[in-house]
Scaffold this motif. Structure first.
Motif, PDB file in Angstrom:
ATOM      1  N   ARG A  63     -46.675  94.089  11.450  1.00  0.00           N
ATOM      2  CA  ARG A  63     -45.893  93.875  12.668  1.00  0.00           C
ATOM      3  C   ARG A  63     -46.538  94.584  13.848  1.00  0.00           C
ATOM      4  N   ALA A  64     -46.433  93.940  15.019  1.00  0.00           N
ATOM      5  CA  ALA A  64     -46.978  94.524  16.245  1.00  0.00           C
ATOM      6  C   ALA A  64     -46.052  94.166  17.405  1.00  0.00           C
ATOM      7  N   GLU A  65     -45.905  95.060  18.344  1.00  0.00           N
ATOM      8  CA  GLU A  65     -45.094  94.788  19.536  1.00  0.00           C
ATOM      9  C   GLU A  65     -45.806  93.793  20.452  1.00  0.00           C
ATOM     10  N   THR A  66     -47.124  93.909  20.531  1.00  0.00           N
ATOM     11  CA  THR A  66     -47.932  92.983  21.327  1.00  0.00           C
ATOM     12  C   THR A  66     -49.175  92.639  20.519  1.00  0.00           C
ATOM     13  N   LEU A  67     -49.798  91.547  20.896  1.00  0.00           N
ATOM     14  CA  LEU A  67     -51.032  91.135  20.248  1.00  0.00           C
ATOM     15  C   LEU A  67     -52.193  91.320  21.211  1.00  0.00           C
ATOM     16  N   PRO A  68     -53.386  91.568  20.692  1.00  0.00           N
ATOM     17  CA  PRO A  68     -54.541  91.687  21.579  1.00  0.00           C
ATOM     18  C   PRO A  68     -54.818  90.351  22.266  1.00  0.00           C
ATOM     19  N   GLY A  69     -55.419  90.411  23.434  1.00  0.00           N
ATOM     20  CA  GLY A  69     -55.743  89.204  24.174  1.00  0.00           C
ATOM     21  C   GLY A  69     -56.837  88.405  23.482  1.00  0.00           C
ATOM     22  N   SER A  70     -56.943  87.128  23.896  1.00  0.00           N
ATOM     23  CA  SER A  70     -58.009  86.264  23.394  1.00  0.00           C
ATOM     24  C   SER A  70     -58.360  85.262  24.483  1.00  0.00           C
ATOM     25  N   HIS A  71     -59.454  84.568  24.300  1.00  0.00           N
ATOM     26  CA  HIS A  71     -59.862  83.561  25.274  1.00  0.00           C
ATOM     27  C   HIS A  71     -58.804  82.473  25.408  1.00  0.00           C
ATOM     28  N   ARG A  72     -58.229  82.057  24.314  1.00  0.00           N
ATOM     29  CA  ARG A  72     -57.232  80.977  24.321  1.00  0.00           C
ATOM     30  C   ARG A  72     -55.860  81.459  24.759  1.00  0.00           C
ATOM     31  N   GLY A  73     -55.507  82.656  24.373  1.00  0.00           N
ATOM     32  CA  GLY A  73     -54.176  83.165  24.712  1.00  0.00           C
ATOM     33  C   GLY A  73     -53.100  82.396  23.975  1.00  0.00           C
ATOM     34  N   SER A  74     -52.003  82.073  24.675  1.00  0.00           N
ATOM     35  CA  SER A  74     -50.885  81.390  24.018  1.00  0.00           C
ATOM     36  C   SER A  74     -50.932  79.883  24.215  1.00  0.00           C
ATOM     37  N   GLY A  75     -52.043  79.370  24.760  1.00  0.00           N
ATOM     38  CA  GLY A  75     -52.177  77.922  24.969  1.00  0.00           C
ATOM     39  C   GLY A  75     -52.117  77.188  23.645  1.00  0.00           C
ATOM     40  N   GLY A  76     -51.257  76.198  23.570  1.00  0.00           N
ATOM     41  CA  GLY A  76     -51.067  75.465  22.321  1.00  0.00           C
ATOM     42  C   GLY A  76     -51.344  73.996  22.484  1.00  0.00           C
ATOM     43  N   PHE A  77     -50.427  73.181  22.023  1.00  0.00           N
ATOM     44  CA  PHE A  77     -50.571  71.730  21.982  1.00  0.00           C
ATOM     45  C   PHE A  77     -51.167  71.168  23.270  1.00  0.00           C
ATOM     46  N   GLY A  78     -52.391  70.648  23.174  1.00  0.00           N
ATOM     47  CA  GLY A  78     -53.045  70.012  24.311  1.00  0.00           C
ATOM     48  C   GLY A  78     -53.684  70.958  25.305  1.00  0.00           C
ATOM     49  N   SER A  79     -53.717  72.244  24.990  1.00  0.00           N
ATOM     50  CA  SER A  79     -54.222  73.216  25.969  1.00  0.00           C
ATOM     51  C   SER A  79     -55.720  73.086  26.219  1.00  0.00           C
ATOM     52  N   SER A  80     -56.455  72.444  25.326  1.00  0.00           N
ATOM     53  CA  SER A  80     -57.905  72.327  25.523  1.00  0.00           C
ATOM     54  C   SER A  80     -58.289  70.983  26.137  1.00  0.00           C
ATOM     55  N   GLY A  81     -57.295  70.213  26.572  1.00  0.00           N
ATOM     56  CA  GLY A  81     -57.585  68.915  27.175  1.00  0.00           C
ATOM     57  C   GLY A  81     -57.558  67.833  26.143  1.00  0.00           C
ATOM     58  N   GLY A  82     -58.278  66.771  26.393  1.00  0.00           N
ATOM     59  CA  GLY A  82     -58.310  65.650  25.455  1.00  0.00           C
ATOM     60  C   GLY A  82     -57.929  64.368  26.144  1.00  0.00           C
ATOM     61  N   PHE A  83     -56.980  63.670  25.586  1.00  0.00           N
ATOM     62  CA  PHE A  83     -56.550  62.370  26.086  1.00  0.00           C
ATOM     63  C   PHE A  83     -56.213  62.428  27.566  1.00  0.00           C
TER      64      PHE A  83
END
Length: 155
Positions: free
Chosen positions: A130-150
């Motif tokens: 368990r953690a109160e916060t998570l370390p950052g990342s390049h993607r972050g919390s971007g999910g469904f469709g966050s990388s583009g596409g259609f």
């Protein structure tokens, strides 16, 4: 090419007189699973289809049931929960829940037809901390469709 004795061994129990899982070509990742019953799927219909095999995977491995690309492309047949997971401790018959995605044509399968592929992989069991916060990342919390596409133009 000589047999590789370092390959993991999977115990196989045939529950019916059907072909055992087999790799169609050298280098294939998935071994073909067949149906042990005749089944007809109307457009939009799904059914759980028995394969006539049970396996005992070594600890640290899981098997994943994937759709067959030819059945998907030619007939719209897919595995509903793809990939289906077979855990190392499961000893029952492997069944595959198939879905006919074609809007007009039924899919007819006969006993012995190849219906899915079984991919065995080594898996890691992790410890969740368990953690109160998570370390950052390049993607972050971007999910469904966050990388583009259609509908998005390439840069």
């Amino acid at each position: 090419m000589p047999e590789n004795s370092s390959r993991p061994q999977v115990l196989l129990q045939l529950l019916d007189d059907v072909p055992e899982p087999a790799y169609a070509h050298p280098g294939d990742a998935g071994a073909d699973l067949v149906t042990r019953v005749d089944v007809e799927l109307a457009p939009g219909e799904r059914a759980t289809v028995p394969t006539g095999v049970a396996i005992a995977l070594p600890d640290g491995y899981a098997a994943f049931v994937h759709p067959r690309s030819g059945l998907a492309a030619k007939h719209g047949l897919t595995v509903v929960n793809a990939p289906g997971t077979v855990d190392a401790g499961y000893r029952g018959e492997i069944s595959v829940t198939l879905l006919n995605t074609d809007s007009t044509m039924p899919v007819v399968l006969r006993r012995g037809d190849r219906i899915a592929q079984l991919v065995v992989q080594e898996v890691a069991r992790v410890e969740f901390l368990r953690a109160e916060t998570l370390p950052g990342s390049h993607r972050g919390s971007g999910g469904f469709g966050s990388s583009g596409g259609f509908g998005t133009a390439a840069p």
